[in-house]
Design a protein around this motif. Sequence first.
Motif, PDB file in Angstrom:
ATOM      1  N   SER B 236       0.881  -1.237   0.006  1.00 56.52           N
ATOM      2  CA  SER B 236      -0.110   0.042  -0.108  1.00 56.52           C
ATOM      3  C   SER B 236       0.901   1.205  -0.040  1.00 56.52           C
ATOM      4  O   SER B 236       1.734   1.389   0.734  1.00 56.52           O
ATOM      5  CB  SER B 236      -0.776   0.012   1.193  1.00 56.52           C
ATOM      6  N   VAL B 237       0.580   2.218  -0.952  1.00 58.31           N
ATOM      7  CA  VAL B 237       1.518   3.670  -1.036  1.00 58.31           C
ATOM      8  C   VAL B 237       0.371   4.565  -0.984  1.00 58.31           C
ATOM      9  O   VAL B 237      -0.402   4.505  -2.078  1.00 58.31           O
ATOM     10  CB  VAL B 237       2.369   3.411  -2.199  1.00 58.31           C
ATOM     11  N   SER B 238       0.464   5.414   0.051  1.00 58.26           N
ATOM     12  CA  SER B 238      -0.133   6.638  -0.040  1.00 58.26           C
ATOM     13  C   SER B 238       0.238   7.787  -0.832  1.00 58.26           C
ATOM     14  O   SER B 238       1.542   7.742  -0.740  1.00 58.26           O
ATOM     15  CB  SER B 238      -0.658   6.926   1.052  1.00 58.26           C
ATOM     16  N   ILE B 261      -2.719  -1.298  -2.829  1.00 60.54           N
ATOM     17  CA  ILE B 261      -3.547  -0.046  -2.525  1.00 60.54           C
ATOM     18  C   ILE B 261      -2.812   1.155  -3.001  1.00 60.54           C
ATOM     19  O   ILE B 261      -1.838   1.429  -2.473  1.00 60.54           O
ATOM     20  CB  ILE B 261      -3.969  -0.217  -0.973  1.00 60.54           C
ATOM     21  N   LEU B 262      -3.224   1.581  -3.979  1.00 58.09           N
ATOM     22  CA  LEU B 262      -2.634   3.214  -4.429  1.00 58.09           C
ATOM     23  C   LEU B 262      -3.469   4.220  -4.609  1.00 58.09           C
ATOM     24  O   LEU B 262      -3.730   5.047  -5.289  1.00 58.09           O
ATOM     25  CB  LEU B 262      -2.273   2.688  -5.952  1.00 58.09           C
ATOM     26  N   ARG B 263      -4.539   4.086  -3.591  1.00 64.20           N
ATOM     27  CA  ARG B 263      -5.548   5.358  -3.431  1.00 64.20           C
ATOM     28  C   ARG B 263      -4.979   6.853  -3.388  1.00 64.20           C
ATOM     29  O   ARG B 263      -3.943   6.988  -2.705  1.00 64.20           O
ATOM     30  CB  ARG B 263      -6.239   5.006  -2.050  1.00 64.20           C
ATOM     31  N   GLY B 264      -5.340   7.416  -4.135  1.00 62.25           N
ATOM     32  CA  GLY B 264      -5.051   9.013  -4.361  1.00 62.25           C
ATOM     33  C   GLY B 264      -3.725   8.960  -5.213  1.00 62.25           C
ATOM     34  O   GLY B 264      -3.120  10.036  -5.066  1.00 62.25           O
ATOM     35  N   ALA B 265      -3.284   7.918  -5.830  1.00 65.90           N
ATOM     36  CA  ALA B 265      -2.024   8.277  -6.693  1.00 65.90           C
ATOM     37  C   ALA B 265      -2.066   8.977  -7.894  1.00 65.90           C
ATOM     38  O   ALA B 265      -3.470   9.089  -8.366  1.00 65.90           O
ATOM     39  CB  ALA B 265      -1.563   6.738  -7.047  1.00 65.90           C
ATOM     40  N   ARG B 266      -1.056   9.446  -8.211  1.00 68.26           N
ATOM     41  CA  ARG B 266      -1.158  10.161  -9.597  1.00 68.26           C
ATOM     42  C   ARG B 266      -0.393   9.070 -10.524  1.00 68.26           C
ATOM     43  O   ARG B 266       0.602   8.356 -10.478  1.00 68.26           O
ATOM     44  CB  ARG B 266       0.083  11.429  -9.813  1.00 68.26           C
ATOM     45  N   HIS B 284      -7.285  -7.813  -4.537  1.00 65.50           N
ATOM     46  CA  HIS B 284      -7.857  -6.529  -3.970  1.00 65.50           C
ATOM     47  C   HIS B 284      -6.767  -5.433  -4.628  1.00 65.50           C
ATOM     48  O   HIS B 284      -5.509  -5.425  -4.513  1.00 65.50           O
ATOM     49  CB  HIS B 284      -7.546  -6.547  -2.575  1.00 65.50           C
ATOM     50  N   LEU B 285      -7.715  -4.544  -5.487  1.00 69.45           N
ATOM     51  CA  LEU B 285      -6.973  -3.440  -6.113  1.00 69.45           C
ATOM     52  C   LEU B 285      -7.811  -2.062  -5.750  1.00 69.45           C
ATOM     53  O   LEU B 285      -8.900  -1.919  -6.060  1.00 69.45           O
ATOM     54  CB  LEU B 285      -6.719  -3.613  -7.376  1.00 69.45           C
ATOM     55  N   ASP B 286      -6.986  -1.077  -4.962  1.00 74.20           N
ATOM     56  CA  ASP B 286      -7.607   0.154  -4.685  1.00 74.20           C
ATOM     57  C   ASP B 286      -6.965   1.174  -5.392  1.00 74.20           C
ATOM     58  O   ASP B 286      -5.952   1.588  -4.933  1.00 74.20           O
ATOM     59  CB  ASP B 286      -7.677   0.242  -3.200  1.00 74.20           C
ATOM     60  N   VAL B 287      -7.783   1.762  -6.361  1.00 70.27           N
ATOM     61  CA  VAL B 287      -7.090   2.775  -7.155  1.00 70.27           C
ATOM     62  C   VAL B 287      -8.152   4.096  -7.115  1.00 70.27           C
ATOM     63  O   VAL B 287      -8.648   4.860  -7.939  1.00 70.27           O
ATOM     64  CB  VAL B 287      -6.595   2.536  -8.576  1.00 70.27           C
ATOM     65  N   ARG B 288      -8.922   4.273  -6.097  1.00 71.66           N
ATOM     66  CA  ARG B 288      -9.909   5.457  -5.980  1.00 71.66           C
ATOM     67  C   ARG B 288      -9.174   6.588  -5.657  1.00 71.66           C
ATOM     68  O   ARG B 288      -7.901   6.565  -5.350  1.00 71.66           O
ATOM     69  CB  ARG B 288     -10.797   5.145  -4.486  1.00 71.66           C
ATOM     70  N   ASP B 289      -9.947   7.566  -6.014  1.00 72.28           N
ATOM     71  CA  ASP B 289      -9.381   8.843  -5.963  1.00 72.28           C
ATOM     72  C   ASP B 289      -8.075   9.176  -6.743  1.00 72.28           C
ATOM     73  O   ASP B 289      -7.279   9.875  -6.241  1.00 72.28           O
ATOM     74  CB  ASP B 289      -9.348   9.539  -4.719  1.00 72.28           C
ATOM     75  N   THR B 309     -11.913  -7.828  -5.318  1.00 74.13           N
ATOM     76  CA  THR B 309     -12.424  -6.196  -4.784  1.00 74.13           C
ATOM     77  C   THR B 309     -11.551  -5.280  -5.720  1.00 74.13           C
ATOM     78  O   THR B 309     -10.193  -5.118  -5.485  1.00 74.13           O
ATOM     79  CB  THR B 309     -11.834  -6.120  -3.341  1.00 74.13           C
ATOM     80  N   PHE B 310     -12.233  -4.803  -6.521  1.00 78.09           N
ATOM     81  CA  PHE B 310     -11.619  -3.585  -7.559  1.00 78.09           C
ATOM     82  C   PHE B 310     -12.286  -2.294  -7.004  1.00 78.09           C
ATOM     83  O   PHE B 310     -13.559  -1.998  -7.229  1.00 78.09           O
ATOM     84  CB  PHE B 310     -11.632  -3.942  -8.853  1.00 78.09           C
ATOM     85  N   MET B 311     -11.775  -1.187  -6.709  1.00 76.35           N
ATOM     86  CA  MET B 311     -12.144   0.028  -6.282  1.00 76.35           C
ATOM     87  C   MET B 311     -11.585   1.308  -7.151  1.00 76.35           C
ATOM     88  O   MET B 311     -10.214   1.179  -6.825  1.00 76.35           O
ATOM     89  CB  MET B 311     -11.993   0.172  -4.996  1.00 76.35           C
ATOM     90  N   CYS B 312     -12.102   1.821  -7.824  1.00 78.09           N
ATOM     91  CA  CYS B 312     -11.743   3.001  -8.456  1.00 78.09           C
ATOM     92  C   CYS B 312     -12.683   4.297  -8.717  1.00 78.09           C
ATOM     93  O   CYS B 312     -12.507   5.203  -9.325  1.00 78.09           O
ATOM     94  CB  CYS B 312     -11.365   2.620 -10.255  1.00 78.09           C
TER      95      CYS B 312
END
Lengths: 183, 331
Positions: B236-238, B261-266, B284-289, B309-312
């Motif tokens: 996970s990297v914020s 988890i790369l939420r909020g990434a550029r 599980h892949l979180d690329v929201r926001d 679980t894919f979240m974008c």
Amino acid sequence: MSSSTDSPTLTTETTQLSPQPDTETAKPTKKITLKSSDNQIFEVEESVAMEFATVKSFFEDSPSTDTVPLPNVTAKPLSQVIEFCKEQIKFKANPDEAQKKKYNAEFVTEKSDKDLVDMIPVANYLEIKDLLDVLNQAVADRIENKSVEYVRSFFGIDNDFTAEEEAALRREHAWAYEGVDED
Amino acid sequence: MFFTLRTSAFNFLSIGYTILILSSTLALRFLEFQPSESHDDPVQVNVLRLKWHLNLDCVEMEERKWEDLEFDCLVNVLGRVGMESLLLHVPFVCRSWHEASRSPSCWKHLVFPQDIHLTWDVTLIDKFEDYYEIHNCSEDAFIKFVVGRSHGNCTVLSLPNDCSEEVLKYIADKCPALISLSLPADHFLSSESLSILPTLIGKWEHLENLWLGSSDYLVNIITEITLACSKFSGLSVSSATIREEEASAIVTNLPNIKSLILRGARMDLENLVIILQGCKNLVHLDVRDCRGFISDDERVLELASNIKTFMCEGSMLDDDEDNHQCFVNEY
């Protein structure tokens, strides 16, 4: 508690179940009788009783027994533990992690502090690992960041430190800390 | 003293059990020659008697009290109460709790508050100083003290913001059993101490999950993980910046990663596609926001269709470059 059909059968010793036939061997639907320290009798399905590792090993050693005395366990926590294990059996038959999690959370949420505290030694003695995990976490959550006095009254523990010992304890910690600091 | 007695009682019980298992085996062998199992069987009855005898011998009839609950069980509870309680409250409850609180098993999961030293608020370190009459406890010393309590047993560690190099080195040496490590970063400060992280990864061969507060040195860190951590499964990297370099490093080195988890990434679309095409075992892949692709991009949704679980949600193209530039100029 014992009125609904889901609750464990709870009778006094005098009104105990019908005598077991002597020559019958174990059947899959067999009932097992547990006797609490306050002489309450619980009749539970064998599958439920086998959730208790302590009872299970007892039966593996002595398959022809029909009553298991539990001298450490009083009736109230035992009935709650049985209630929990009955549900777990259902989840074993139809695995549904989300439902199980929900049930486990509700099970502890609705219990009083005392109920939880009383159940832990029972779950520990009967070696019901899943229940112990749920209970330990619930109790830990309830005492997290609470004062020493609160924790003592929560568990009904008497302070066995003298004032001098307590003061020494704080100093002892200070030394331990300074020891690390010098590293 | 309670525990010594109890332990010997338990030893006795287990010896008893061994004898019983042996005798029951004998009993069963004997029974093989019997037409049917009977309660009257003399061997069986003897086994039972022995069993009752042992049971009643080993178990005190009085109700157990919390002070003398079996040590392991107490430690199991105390390991879950959180750092503040474990440090400041538990040791003062009673003697047996004090003893239990010193067990390294209570200190396996260490979650530090993100801010442990603030000038404008009371933090855990302030309380610690107050309780133990310590003056000027440094952040580093405090972290080392707490981590030291685990005696190498710490498996889950969440450090406060921006730990020093010294602390990171200490953790590498003293926590060989680490499974999950979280290193948040304060985004208003540079995370220079992280530059040492790639050289330390090799010490944590059991590491499975890593949370980073920034994507600085990410490529080097991932490369080291591949070499040292065979069970690694979650990253996970914020506030990450995922360029082609980072995306390729993830795919090349962590092709079997399960959780990302790369939420909020550029992250531009093509770099997300590189990850989606290369990491086939993601559950599980979180690329929201995120900034750089739109959340309903058909290609992305198709490639991600087999991820449990894919979240974008909230991700969009970075068409605010100009506004962003204005914002930067203003400050």
